[in-house]
Scaffold this motif. Structure first.
Motif, PDB file in Angstrom:
ATOM      1  N   LYS A   1       0.832  -1.202   0.000  1.00 31.84           N
ATOM      2  CA  LYS A   1       0.000   0.000   0.000  1.00 31.84           C
ATOM      3  C   LYS A   1       0.870   1.257   0.000  1.00 31.84           C
ATOM      4  O   LYS A   1       0.546   2.261  -0.639  1.00 31.84           O
ATOM      5  N   LEU A   2       1.984   1.200   0.733  1.00 30.37           N
ATOM      6  CA  LEU A   2       2.893   2.342   0.737  1.00 30.37           C
ATOM      7  C   LEU A   2       3.423   2.610  -0.666  1.00 30.37           C
ATOM      8  O   LEU A   2       3.447   3.755  -1.138  1.00 30.37           O
ATOM      9  N   MET A   3       3.853   1.544  -1.351  1.00 32.59           N
ATOM     10  CA  MET A   3       4.396   1.722  -2.693  1.00 32.59           C
ATOM     11  C   MET A   3       3.337   2.262  -3.637  1.00 32.59           C
ATOM     12  O   MET A   3       3.608   3.103  -4.497  1.00 32.59           O
ATOM     13  N   SER A   4       2.103   1.768  -3.487  1.00 36.64           N
ATOM     14  CA  SER A   4       1.018   2.275  -4.328  1.00 36.64           C
ATOM     15  C   SER A   4       0.767   3.749  -4.039  1.00 36.64           C
ATOM     16  O   SER A   4       0.582   4.555  -4.953  1.00 36.64           O
ATOM     17  N   ALA A   5       0.761   4.102  -2.741  1.00 36.61           N
ATOM     18  CA  ALA A   5       0.537   5.495  -2.373  1.00 36.61           C
ATOM     19  C   ALA A   5       1.673   6.385  -2.877  1.00 36.61           C
ATOM     20  O   ALA A   5       1.443   7.503  -3.359  1.00 36.61           O
ATOM     21  N   LEU A   6       2.903   5.880  -2.776  1.00 38.96           N
ATOM     22  CA  LEU A   6       4.036   6.656  -3.283  1.00 38.96           C
ATOM     23  C   LEU A   6       3.918   6.881  -4.786  1.00 38.96           C
ATOM     24  O   LEU A   6       4.198   7.962  -5.296  1.00 38.96           O
ATOM     25  N   SER A   7       3.498   5.840  -5.492  1.00 39.35           N
ATOM     26  CA  SER A   7       3.345   5.971  -6.943  1.00 39.35           C
ATOM     27  C   SER A   7       2.279   7.002  -7.276  1.00 39.35           C
ATOM     28  O   SER A   7       2.428   7.807  -8.199  1.00 39.35           O
ATOM     29  N   MET A   8       1.174   6.967  -6.502  1.00 38.80           N
ATOM     30  CA  MET A   8       0.087   7.891  -6.789  1.00 38.80           C
ATOM     31  C   MET A   8       0.482   9.340  -6.504  1.00 38.80           C
ATOM     32  O   MET A   8      -0.065  10.271  -7.107  1.00 38.80           O
ATOM     33  N   ILE A   9       1.425   9.541  -5.592  1.00 40.75           N
ATOM     34  CA  ILE A   9       1.864  10.906  -5.303  1.00 40.75           C
ATOM     35  C   ILE A   9       2.352  11.592  -6.580  1.00 40.75           C
ATOM     36  O   ILE A   9       2.067  12.757  -6.831  1.00 40.75           O
ATOM     37  N   PHE A  10       3.057  10.812  -7.406  1.00 39.40           N
ATOM     38  CA  PHE A  10       3.686  11.407  -8.575  1.00 39.40           C
ATOM     39  C   PHE A  10       2.749  11.539  -9.769  1.00 39.40           C
ATOM     40  O   PHE A  10       3.149  12.042 -10.808  1.00 39.40           O
ATOM     41  N   ILE A  11       1.505  11.055  -9.605  1.00 34.74           N
ATOM     42  CA  ILE A  11       0.511  11.291 -10.662  1.00 34.74           C
ATOM     43  C   ILE A  11      -0.175  12.605 -10.314  1.00 34.74           C
ATOM     44  O   ILE A  11      -1.283  12.644  -9.800  1.00 34.74           O
ATOM     45  N   SER A  12       0.503  13.679 -10.545  1.00 38.60           N
ATOM     46  CA  SER A  12       0.032  14.993 -10.125  1.00 38.60           C
ATOM     47  C   SER A  12       0.707  16.041 -10.982  1.00 38.60           C
ATOM     48  O   SER A  12       1.747  15.798 -11.581  1.00 38.60           O
ATOM     49  N   THR A  13       0.089  17.217 -11.042  1.00 36.17           N
ATOM     50  CA  THR A  13       0.671  18.322 -11.814  1.00 36.17           C
ATOM     51  C   THR A  13       1.487  19.261 -10.938  1.00 36.17           C
ATOM     52  O   THR A  13       1.939  20.293 -11.400  1.00 36.17           O
ATOM     53  N   ARG A  14       1.670  18.878  -9.669  1.00 32.81           N
ATOM     54  CA  ARG A  14       2.455  19.729  -8.788  1.00 32.81           C
ATOM     55  C   ARG A  14       3.942  19.706  -9.170  1.00 32.81           C
ATOM     56  O   ARG A  14       4.402  18.840  -9.898  1.00 32.81           O
ATOM     57  N   ASN A  15       4.667  20.644  -8.554  1.00 38.50           N
ATOM     58  CA  ASN A  15       6.105  20.728  -8.782  1.00 38.50           C
ATOM     59  C   ASN A  15       6.792  19.433  -8.367  1.00 38.50           C
ATOM     60  O   ASN A  15       6.489  18.864  -7.318  1.00 38.50           O
ATOM     61  N   MET A  16       7.744  18.951  -9.206  1.00 37.05           N
ATOM     62  CA  MET A  16       8.400  17.678  -8.929  1.00 37.05           C
ATOM     63  C   MET A  16       9.113  17.705  -7.576  1.00 37.05           C
ATOM     64  O   MET A  16       9.135  16.711  -6.838  1.00 37.05           O
TER      65      MET A  16
END
Length: 842
Positions: free
Chosen positions: A31-46
């Motif tokens: 679940k942590l890895m999934s949540a981490l992956s989802m963090i980067f599906i965003s238009t925010r600053n890298m």
């Protein structure tokens, strides 16, 4: 050590039975890895996304600090980049090069690009290799290398700053996975930049497009969804898809999400759905639902009544975006080749010239260096023009000028290249064409030059190129529509490739640049110039049968009294000429030109035919005989001898088919030729030739001044040269050496001001560079003008700079300068400007 292997309770690893708690922890890791992956599906600053990922990983692992070190390979150290800490008191310590060097040296594999395993230590105080870490309050750590595109990008440092800690294999593996998630996101961000055109298409698409997180929460809705539903994108994001779709559609989407998660890979499904808009109207949509790695999914909704049309538009838009991206990549490749080729010639020939003792070989090298330098300058000018066009800053400067003289200047530039390929080149002007026009002569000449260069490039040996200029229409106020047509017998262009010709960064196909060279900018720049001049440009061509590039511009008829046409000052009614040329085009062009001047003209395609005409008409029937120098039935000298021997003629004029008169003069005069007429034919040249032969004053003598010798022309004059680059000082001094002008160089604007203040009457003119240390040219000029002494207001100040755009020139004038000379310096331009301003200062 704990290992998290196996899939069910009861499996054993190293004799340790997997317990329910271990399975629970494994699930939590997933679940942590999934949540981490989802963090980067965003238009925010890298950077913000990376910090969020570090926070989640740090809280899960229960560590006190996480730092990503950025490697500096030049110095062999790592520098802190992004970080997270459980407490503000545990922020990363100041940079320590010793620690940075040790960290980077822990991964010797980075040089080869191969992945390196994690490095970890449970107690730095009891491990001499890592005891230095105690200086930054670290008791235990895990270092994991981060690779992007096969190269090390950073070092992920998991740190416990409170107590020593025994790291489990599961924790080490988890840290490695966290690093993979971060580097995967970085690589994706690079790809996302390349897909910016596609993202723009998606945002502006009329279709219903959205993106959902694994928990069903909407993360993105495009403007097409808002337009179709009648709700704003903010309202849809806040309320979710239930605002637009019924329960059945939502249930179908939920079921698809479960299927995607079970499949665990990228999938796509189609769902028929009903959308209810703000007004209560129902729209039937086909929803294309796609999964990304089985963790989240997007939806593209199409109104079934518009499905086929919208699909075609989407495919076409995507293809255009990909083609545009591909075209720019190919352009950069071509540009690299086009710029490196002349640079290679310049560097190579410079070396040969420097090492060769042979003077003739040195001169040959210098000639090649000059050609390569001019070619490179042309490429740079094209790139600068293209940048001006894309920035919307390309402007036209309207002046009054002679159309014929402008075309003559252009042909003088390209004629030697046509002569090298023995191309039959002709220019024709319609009789009613305005001779003096108001337009941008430099930009108009640039377009014609581009079309000539294009034609020369694709026209084979012994081919033909022609330019015709005609007046299409004119209104009562003198606004004229003038058409230019450049025709060649080259390779031609297929219909599908004709669509690409005037696009930025495009050529007809990839093989064109490989075989013929070029950047693909010339026609695009020409198109924009023509449009700014109120016109249009197009091509008429058949593959294998040549091309015609045609454009028209809107110009104003100028005052012809300021530059009168080359009107003959001889008795036209008694003048009859014979022209001998094997080219049908040349005969037609000459005849048309002669008839426009009121001269009776007969033609012959060979020496024998000319002799027959002279026999039939009688020797005295023709006042002049014009003979082409290059014809299949012998050289020009032999034809002149034959005509003189068989008919005793004295009135023979040789036209040199583009050859310089100096190259054939001795041979032609020894054979009995009386005068010279160059190709292509221009009205003023023909009139001058006839006037000269008949013993009258040349028309051009009344209009142009004889060329002055440069030797000592500026003797006794002194120029103050403000230029910070020593080689540029040397070039100016060398170029003007023959004029014997006294040049005093200074290094910057401040020195120029001081030198002028010390003795204002000493200098006759100031050449002022713009970009200099201490004080630039603008400030220096303003300072001189504000000195309050008469000479400060009078002395000519001429800018000499690589800033050559119109606004650059205007800025120089606004600063108080009198004129502008562009770099690279053209000797003719600088002599002309100096003569103008030094004569005025007498």
């Amino acid at each position: 050590m704990r290992r998290y292997l196996g899939n069910s309770a009861g499996d054993c690893v190293d004799g340790t039975q997997i317990t329910k708690e271990m399975l629970q922890r494994q699930l939590e890791e997933q679940k942590l890895m999934s949540a981490l992956s989802m963090i980067f599906i965003s238009t925010r600053n890298m950077g913000e996304l990376i910090k969020s990922a570090l926070r989640m990983a740090g809280e899960y692992l229960g560590v006190t600090r996480i730092v990503i070190g950025v490697p500096d390979f030049n110095k062999g150290v790592t520098r802190p980049g992004w970080s997270w800490s459980a407490s503000p008191d545990l922020q990363p310590a100041p940079e320590n090069d010793d620690i940075g060097t040790m960290i980077l040296r822990s991964f010797p594999e980075y040089a080869s690009g191969s992945a390196a395993p994690c490095v970890y230590c449970s107690d730095v105080e009891n491990d001499e290799r890592y005891s230095i870490m105690a200086k930054v309050n670290v008791h235990s750590f895990i270092w994991s290398p981060l690779y992007v595109s096969g190269k090390i990008w950073g070092i992920l440092s998991i740190e416990d700053c409170t107590t020593p800690r025994v790291w489990s294999e599961g924790e080490i593996r988890l840290v490695s996975l966290v690093g993979e998630v971060i580097t995967g996101a970085v690589e994706r961000s690079v790809m996302e930049e390349k897909l910016v055109h596609l993202s723009s298409i998606v945002e502006n698409s009329p279709q219903f497009i959205c993106y959902l997180a694994p928990d069903g929460r909407l993360e993105y809705v495009n403007e097409g969804a808002a337009a179709l539903s009648g709700y704003s994108s903010e309202e849809i994001l806040a309320a979710g898809l239930s605002l637009c779709f019924d329960a059945e559609t939502l249930a179908n989407l939920t079921g698809l999400q479960a299927d995607f998660e079970a499949a665990g890979d990228e999938s796509r499904r189609k769902v028929v759905a009903s959308l209810r808009d703000r007004n209560g109207d129902i729209h039937t949509l086909i929803l294309y639902v796609f999964s990304v790695g089985g963790r989240s999914f997007g939806v593209i909704g199409l109104d079934v009544t518009e499905q086929a049309r919208l699909q075609r538009q989407l495919v076409e838009a995507r293809n255009q975006a990909e083609q545009s991206s591909s075209a720019k990549s190919e352009f950069l490749s071509r540009m690299s080749h086009e710029m490196r080729t002349p640079m290679n010639a310049i560097i190579g020939m410079s070396h040969i010239a420097a090492t060769s003792p042979d003077l003739e070989r040195k001169n040959y090298c210098l000639t090649r260096i000059d050609e390569a330098s001019k070619h490179l300058l042309g490429i740079i000018n094209d790139v600068l023009d293209m940048s001006k066009i894309e920035a919307g800053k390309l402007e036209m400067a309207l002046t009054e000028f002679s159309l014929e003289k402008m075309i003559q200047r252009v042909t003088d530039v390209v004629i030697f290249r046509m002569e090298e390929k023995e191309i039959d080149f002709n220019v024709s002007f319609a009789p009613n064409l305005p001779l003096v026009i108001i337009s941008d002569d430099q930009r108009l000449a640039q377009v014609v030059t581009n079309l000539f260069s294009n034609a020369i490039k694709f026209t084979p040996q012994n081919g033909a190129i022609s330019l015709s200029v005609r007046l299409v229409e004119e209104n009562s106020s003198g606004l004229c529509k003038v058409e230019f047509k450049v025709t060649d017998t080259g390779i031609g262009v297929s219909p599908e490739n004709q669509k690409k010709l005037f696009q930025s960064f495009e050529q007809a196909d990839g093989g064109i640049s490989r075989k013929y060279g070029g950047t693909g900018l010339g026609l695009s720049i020409s198109k924009r110039i023509v449009e700014l001049l109120g016109g249009e440009i197009w091509i008429e061509s058949e593959e294998g049968r040549g091309s015609s590039f045609i454009f028209y511009v809107m110009v104003l008829r100028g005052d012809e009294s300021a530059d009168p046409p080359a009107a003959p000052r001889f008795a036209k009614e008694n003048l009859r000429v014979l022209v001998v040329d094997d080219s049908e085009r040349s005969l037609k062009c000459f005849s048309s030109l002669a008839e426009g001047l009121g001269i009776v003209c007969d033609v012959a395609k060979s020496t024998e035919e000319a002799c027959r005409v002279l026999d039939e008409e009688g020797e005295r029937a023709f006042s002049l005989v014009f003979v082409d120098w290059h014809m299949p039935d012998g050289d020009g000298a032999e034809r002149v001898r034959i005509l003189k021997e068989r008919h005793g003629r004295k009135n023979v004029v040789v036209m040199a088919s583009g050859s310089e008169w100096g190259n054939i003069r001795t041979e032609a005069e020894n054979a009995g030729a009386g005068a010279f007429l160059p190709k292509p034919f221009f009205p003023s040249n023909l009139v001058n030739c006839i006037e000269e032969y008949l013993g009258r004053t040349k028309v051009s003598d009344a209009q142009t001044e004889p060329e002055e010798a440069l030797e000592g022309c500026f003797e006794g004059r002194r120029i103050l040269l403000a230029e910070d680059v020593e080689i540029n000082q040397e070039i100016v001094i060398a170029l003007l050496e023959e004029t014997r002008v006294d040049i005093e160089p200074v290094q910057n604007g401040l020195e120029a001001v001081e030198a002028f203040k010390k003795n204002p009457e000493k200098y006759d003119l100031i050449l002022m560079d713009i970009h200099m240390p201490e004080m630039d040219g603008y400030q220096a000029t303003r300072t001189i003008r504000s000195l309050g002494i008469p000479r400060a207001a009078e002395i000519p100040v001429v800018a000499m700079t690589a800033n050559v755009f119109r606004e650059d020139v205007e800025r120089c004038l606004a600063a108080g300068m009198n004129d502008h000379i562009g770099k690279p310096i053209d000797i003719n331009e600088i002599i002309k400007k100096l003569k103008h301003w030094l004569q005025r200062s007498e």
